[in-house]
Design a protein around this motif. Structure first.
Motif, PDB file in Angstrom:
ATOM      1  N   LEU A 140       1.201  11.205   4.580  1.00  0.00           N
ATOM      2  CA  LEU A 140       1.022   9.776   4.338  1.00  0.00           C
ATOM      3  C   LEU A 140      -0.453   9.388   4.314  1.00  0.00           C
ATOM      4  N   PHE A 141      -1.238   9.977   5.210  1.00  0.00           N
ATOM      5  CA  PHE A 141      -2.666   9.698   5.247  1.00  0.00           C
ATOM      6  C   PHE A 141      -3.330  10.103   3.928  1.00  0.00           C
TER       7      PHE A 141
ATOM      8  N   MET B  32       0.850  -1.179   0.000  1.00  0.00           N
ATOM      9  CA  MET B  32       0.000   0.000   0.000  1.00  0.00           C
ATOM     10  C   MET B  32       0.892   1.236   0.000  1.00  0.00           C
TER      11      MET B  32
ATOM     12  N   LYS C 197       2.045   3.771   3.513  1.00  0.00           N
ATOM     13  CA  LYS C 197       1.586   3.164   4.761  1.00  0.00           C
ATOM     14  C   LYS C 197       2.187   3.908   5.951  1.00  0.00           C
ATOM     15  N   ILE C 198       1.358   4.182   6.930  1.00  0.00           N
ATOM     16  CA  ILE C 198       1.787   4.955   8.097  1.00  0.00           C
ATOM     17  C   ILE C 198       2.446   4.012   9.105  1.00  0.00           C
ATOM     18  N   PRO C 199       3.739   4.221   9.376  1.00  0.00           N
ATOM     19  CA  PRO C 199       4.431   3.341  10.326  1.00  0.00           C
ATOM     20  C   PRO C 199       3.918   3.535  11.758  1.00  0.00           C
TER      21      PRO C 199
ATOM     22  N   TYR D   6       2.586  12.609   9.005  1.00  0.00           N
ATOM     23  CA  TYR D   6       1.412  11.764   9.169  1.00  0.00           C
ATOM     24  C   TYR D   6       0.310  12.171   8.183  1.00  0.00           C
TER      25      TYR D   6
ATOM     26  N   THR E  55      -2.344   7.730   1.078  1.00  0.00           N
ATOM     27  CA  THR E  55      -3.044   6.459   1.202  1.00  0.00           C
ATOM     28  C   THR E  55      -4.511   6.612   0.814  1.00  0.00           C
TER      29      THR E  55
ATOM     30  N   SER F 115      -4.871   7.036  -2.933  1.00  0.00           N
ATOM     31  CA  SER F 115      -4.655   5.754  -3.593  1.00  0.00           C
ATOM     32  C   SER F 115      -5.888   4.859  -3.477  1.00  0.00           C
ATOM     33  N   ASN F 116      -6.498   4.829  -2.292  1.00  0.00           N
ATOM     34  CA  ASN F 116      -7.694   4.014  -2.088  1.00  0.00           C
ATOM     35  C   ASN F 116      -8.850   4.486  -2.958  1.00  0.00           C
TER      36      ASN F 116
END
Length: 82
Positions: A43-44, A1, A4-6, A40, A47, A50-51
């Motif tokens: 990255l959010f 993905m 992705k948030i670590p 954060y 993501t 992308s979704n």
């Protein structure tokens, strides 16, 4: 993905937030907190985008009603054959 948030990032953000409430942050910690929050959010958003770009929408009759803008993005990424 993508993006992705670590968990370590979230853990550190939470640590700094807790410390801020309990005893306050130093200038360096405040700067770190801002940078981590920006990372954060970046990255959010990546993501989430992308979704959304991967989804297909269908009506109750089973006809695809995915918005044309999303279809165009999917075509550019080679995710659609039509």
């Amino acid at each position: 993905m993508a993006g992705k948030i670590p968990p370590e990032l979230i853990d550190r953000i939470n640590e700094l937030s807790k410390k801020k409430k309990e005893s306050g942050l130093s200038a360096a910690e405040s700067k770190e907190q801002r940078k981590l929050r920006q990372k954060y959010l970046s990255l959010f958003r990546e993501t989430f985008r992308s979704n959304v770009e991967m989804l297909q929408v269908f009506d109750k009759k089973g006809n695809e009603v995915t918005p044309e803008k999303v279809k165009q993005i999917q075509r550019k990424k080679g995710l659609r054959d039509d």
